[in-house]
Design a protein around this motif. Structure first.
Motif, PDB file in Angstrom:
ATOM      1  N   GLN A 107       7.623  17.121  47.388  1.00  0.00           N
ATOM      2  CA  GLN A 107       7.234  17.073  45.969  1.00  0.00           C
ATOM      3  C   GLN A 107       8.403  16.663  45.086  1.00  0.00           C
ATOM      4  O   GLN A 107       8.224  15.946  44.097  1.00  0.00           O
ATOM      5  CB  GLN A 107       6.694  18.438  45.538  1.00  0.00           C
ATOM      6  CG  GLN A 107       5.349  18.801  46.151  1.00  0.00           C
ATOM      7  CD  GLN A 107       4.897  20.180  45.753  1.00  0.00           C
ATOM      8  OE1 GLN A 107       5.571  20.880  44.987  1.00  0.00           O
ATOM      9  NE2 GLN A 107       3.748  20.614  46.270  1.00  0.00           N
ATOM     10  N   LEU A 108       9.606  17.104  45.439  1.00  0.00           N
ATOM     11  CA  LEU A 108      10.772  16.725  44.657  1.00  0.00           C
ATOM     12  C   LEU A 108      11.134  15.255  44.850  1.00  0.00           C
ATOM     13  O   LEU A 108      11.896  14.702  44.047  1.00  0.00           O
ATOM     14  CB  LEU A 108      11.966  17.602  45.046  1.00  0.00           C
ATOM     15  CG  LEU A 108      11.827  19.109  44.781  1.00  0.00           C
ATOM     16  CD1 LEU A 108      13.042  19.847  45.300  1.00  0.00           C
ATOM     17  CD2 LEU A 108      11.627  19.383  43.306  1.00  0.00           C
TER      18      LEU A 108
ATOM     19  N   TYR B 113      18.115  28.591  45.557  1.00  0.00           N
ATOM     20  CA  TYR B 113      16.861  28.870  44.845  1.00  0.00           C
ATOM     21  C   TYR B 113      17.017  28.626  43.345  1.00  0.00           C
ATOM     22  O   TYR B 113      16.103  28.082  42.699  1.00  0.00           O
ATOM     23  CB  TYR B 113      16.434  30.319  45.097  1.00  0.00           C
ATOM     24  CG  TYR B 113      15.221  30.737  44.302  1.00  0.00           C
ATOM     25  CD1 TYR B 113      13.940  30.481  44.761  1.00  0.00           C
ATOM     26  CD2 TYR B 113      15.366  31.393  43.075  1.00  0.00           C
ATOM     27  CE1 TYR B 113      12.818  30.857  44.016  1.00  0.00           C
ATOM     28  CE2 TYR B 113      14.268  31.769  42.339  1.00  0.00           C
ATOM     29  CZ  TYR B 113      12.993  31.498  42.811  1.00  0.00           C
ATOM     30  OH  TYR B 113      11.893  31.869  42.062  1.00  0.00           O
TER      31      TYR B 113
ATOM     32  N   ILE C 209      16.610  24.795  42.395  1.00  0.00           N
ATOM     33  CA  ILE C 209      15.403  24.040  42.752  1.00  0.00           C
ATOM     34  C   ILE C 209      14.429  24.102  41.577  1.00  0.00           C
ATOM     35  O   ILE C 209      14.118  25.190  41.082  1.00  0.00           O
ATOM     36  CB  ILE C 209      14.750  24.616  44.018  1.00  0.00           C
ATOM     37  CG1 ILE C 209      15.701  24.466  45.212  1.00  0.00           C
ATOM     38  CG2 ILE C 209      13.423  23.924  44.300  1.00  0.00           C
ATOM     39  CD1 ILE C 209      15.156  25.057  46.494  1.00  0.00           C
TER      40      ILE C 209
ATOM     41  N   GLN D 118      11.168  24.494  39.344  1.00  0.00           N
ATOM     42  CA  GLN D 118       9.938  25.241  39.547  1.00  0.00           C
ATOM     43  C   GLN D 118       8.739  24.288  39.561  1.00  0.00           C
ATOM     44  O   GLN D 118       8.754  23.213  38.961  1.00  0.00           O
ATOM     45  CB  GLN D 118       9.772  26.293  38.446  1.00  0.00           C
ATOM     46  CG  GLN D 118      10.917  27.294  38.405  1.00  0.00           C
ATOM     47  CD  GLN D 118      10.771  28.297  37.277  1.00  0.00           C
ATOM     48  OE1 GLN D 118       9.748  28.339  36.592  1.00  0.00           O
ATOM     49  NE2 GLN D 118      11.798  29.104  37.062  1.00  0.00           N
ATOM     50  N   GLN D 119       7.699  24.682  40.263  1.00  0.00           N
ATOM     51  CA  GLN D 119       6.536  23.807  40.416  1.00  0.00           C
ATOM     52  C   GLN D 119       5.782  23.616  39.103  1.00  0.00           C
ATOM     53  O   GLN D 119       5.307  22.527  38.798  1.00  0.00           O
ATOM     54  CB  GLN D 119       5.599  24.372  41.487  1.00  0.00           C
ATOM     55  CG  GLN D 119       6.166  24.327  42.887  1.00  0.00           C
ATOM     56  CD  GLN D 119       5.175  24.788  43.928  1.00  0.00           C
ATOM     57  OE1 GLN D 119       4.068  25.233  43.598  1.00  0.00           O
ATOM     58  NE2 GLN D 119       5.544  24.700  45.192  1.00  0.00           N
TER      59      GLN D 119
ATOM     60  N   GLN E  29       7.016  20.913  52.206  1.00  0.00           N
ATOM     61  CA  GLN E  29       6.121  20.382  51.182  1.00  0.00           C
ATOM     62  C   GLN E  29       6.803  20.339  49.823  1.00  0.00           C
ATOM     63  O   GLN E  29       6.626  19.376  49.061  1.00  0.00           O
ATOM     64  CB  GLN E  29       4.838  21.228  51.103  1.00  0.00           C
ATOM     65  CG  GLN E  29       3.941  21.121  52.316  1.00  0.00           C
ATOM     66  CD  GLN E  29       4.303  22.146  53.373  1.00  0.00           C
ATOM     67  OE1 GLN E  29       5.370  22.758  53.304  1.00  0.00           O
ATOM     68  NE2 GLN E  29       3.432  22.314  54.353  1.00  0.00           N
ATOM     69  N   ARG E  30       7.582  21.381  49.542  1.00  0.00           N
ATOM     70  CA  ARG E  30       8.281  21.424  48.266  1.00  0.00           C
ATOM     71  C   ARG E  30       9.339  20.323  48.193  1.00  0.00           C
ATOM     72  O   ARG E  30       9.539  19.711  47.130  1.00  0.00           O
ATOM     73  CB  ARG E  30       8.918  22.804  48.083  1.00  0.00           C
ATOM     74  CG  ARG E  30       9.636  22.985  46.756  1.00  0.00           C
ATOM     75  CD  ARG E  30       8.711  22.751  45.595  1.00  0.00           C
ATOM     76  NE  ARG E  30       9.363  22.864  44.306  1.00  0.00           N
ATOM     77  CZ  ARG E  30       9.013  22.216  43.234  1.00  0.00           C
ATOM     78  NH1 ARG E  30       7.989  21.361  43.284  1.00  0.00           N
ATOM     79  NH2 ARG E  30       9.641  22.389  42.090  1.00  0.00           N
TER      80      ARG E  30
END
Length: 474
Positions: free
Chosen positions: A6-7, A237, A240, A242-243, A2-3
């Motif tokens: 989103q990107l 990490y 990437i 952050q949301q 899912q992440r």
């Protein structure tokens, strides 16, 4: 997943003041529908993130006023750093050497650092979890932080244990750093470090399971490679976004806006890579029919080199070296794994060799049931070095058996011939079947020679070839 999707999409970030910021997509998908397609079930994720189901347990929701209480007021990098230690029972490989270290000299855990302001995670694997090596890990983190952001750590928050030791306290006092501790048994008071350990370990475990499922040979599923998987998980990490903010931790530490090239050119951990031959890297030439590359395994990116330099494990020697001229096989298309264990494969191969083969030369045994001849093995071209040594040993063993067998056959033939000579009497002369014309059975044993001449003197014509000398006369 899912992440990742989103990107791939344009995101709108709403601030507390009501302002809306539009963030461009980080990953440009090759297939446009990949950003919105249904997510298939991932076998690696299911195997690495499984949890115990607890029925009749009420789910609790976080209180908004208490969310992020440990790092809420920390706005600058280095103001508040949480740290904790992780223990791994399986010894891990060192970043140098051939992986032949003794278990006592391999990694058995490490220390993780989590900056409260930037959410940056730094891992430092350790051979020993004692105070001395933990202080060295602390110095390595502070040195990296100074080189990247020109800031120093002002406060450390941790559990008790080794962080409450005299050596660690003195190291903090020398750098004018404050310390705070969580209560005994109250690990939630160090939630920043605990959550960082869970995130990194989940990612590293998924990496290793994914590589083992797709590539089960050549030592690609070696558990001692967990140290490289942990380093790569922390590296990924920190790059990437952050949301909530859409900014990566490495950007917050360095105060430099990233173009996400590092994230775009990252590759699947543990995948096969093809490294250019060293002679070709140096501008030299190879014979026309030689291989121009060799296969290795990707273990992350080097900390001491450019972000484009990969750490590659040699499949034959186990040596890990930084390589630049490489081609990555992210989809594991050049290797094969059917999911069967080595025991199952050996059992199937042995059964096939016995029942499903054409043998034009049968094994030969003597009367005592001893093997004296077996079909020749494969040529040395098809064998490895241990198999070649075993082949030479088996051939020498077979020659000795044949030599002893031939010697026994020769001895047996000699023994039978000797026994035959000793036990058999000499053959009798056969009697003549021709009847004599003379009725007299008494025959003279000496033949009668009649001399020539009328008077009984010897005929001189008979003795021409043997003249009579004076010595012959009486």
């Amino acid at each position: 997943m899912q992440r990742v999707q989103q990107l791939m999409r344009v995101a709108e970030l709403r601030e507390s003041s009501g302002a809306v910021t539009v963030m461009d997509r980080v990953i440009v998908p090759k297939i446009k529908s990949a950003a919105n397609c249904p997510i298939p079930m991932c076998q690696s994720c299911q195997l690495s993130r499984a949890r115990l189901r607890k029925p009749k347990v009420a789910k609790s929701k976080a209180i908004p006023e208490n969310a992020g209480a440990l790092s809420r007021d920390q706005y600058c990098t280095g103001d508040f750093v949480s740290l904790d230690q992780y223990i791994v029972k399986t010894p891990g490989r060192l970043p140098t050497g051939y992986g032949r270290e003794s278990f006592t000299n391999m990694f058995h855990g490490g220390t993780i650092f989590r900056d409260a302001a930037s959410k940056y995670i730094h891992v430092q694997n350790q051979v020993s979890l004692g105070a001395g090596e933990t202080v060295n890990a602390k110095m390595a983190f502070e040195e990296w932080l100074w080189e990247q952001a020109r800031v120093t750590v002002k406060h450390y928050h941790s559990d008790n244990g080794v962080f409450d030791s005299t050596i660690f306290r003195e190291a903090c006092e020398e750098e004018n750093q404050k310390q705070s501790f969580s209560g005994v048994g109250a690990q939630h008071q160090n939630a920043e470090a605990e959550r960082a350990i869970q995130t990194v370990m989940y990612m590293a475990r998924t990496f290793m399971i994914h590589a083992a499922l797709h590539w089960g040979s050549d030592g690609a599923d070696d558990l001692s490679l967990w140290s490289f998987a942990v380093d790569h998980a922390a590296w990924l990490y920190n790059r990437i976004p952050q949301q909530k903010s859409g900014i990566t931790p490495i950007e917050l530490v360095t105060n430099i806006k990233s173009d996400h090239r590092d994230l775009m050119r990252t590759h699947v951990w543990g995948c096969p890579v093809y490294v250019l031959d060293p002679k070709l890297q140096d501008g030299k030439k190879l014979p026309k029919w030689n291989r121009r590359a060799r296969m290795g395994q990707f273990l992350g990116f080097s900390r001491e080199h450019s972000s484009t330099v990969a750490l590659v494990r040699n499949l034959h020697t186990g040596y890990v070296s930084p390589q630049y001229h490489v081609v990555f096989d992210d989809n594991f298309q050049t290797v094969f794994n059917d999911g069967k264990t080595s025991e199952e494969v050996d059992k199937i191969c042995n059964q096939l060799f016995v029942e499903s083969r054409d043998c034009y030369v049968q094994e030969e045994y003597d009367d005592d049931g001893i093997l004296i001849y077996s079909p020749p093995p494969l040529d040395e071209v098809w064998l490895s070095e241990p198999e070649r040594r075993e082949r030479r040993h088996e051939l020498e063993k077979q020659r000795n058996i044949q030599r002893r067998h031939s010697d026994r056959e020769i001895e047996e033939v000699h023994r039978r011939m000797k026994k035959s000579r000793d036990s058999t009497p000499p053959p009798q002369l056969a009697e003549s079947d021709v009847e004599s014309e003379n009725d007299d059975d008494s025959l003279s044993s000496d033949p009668v020679i009649e001399s020539g001449g009328d008077n009984g003197d010897p005929d001189e014509s008979y003795w021409k070839d043997h003249p009579i000398t004076d010595k012959d006369e009486p």
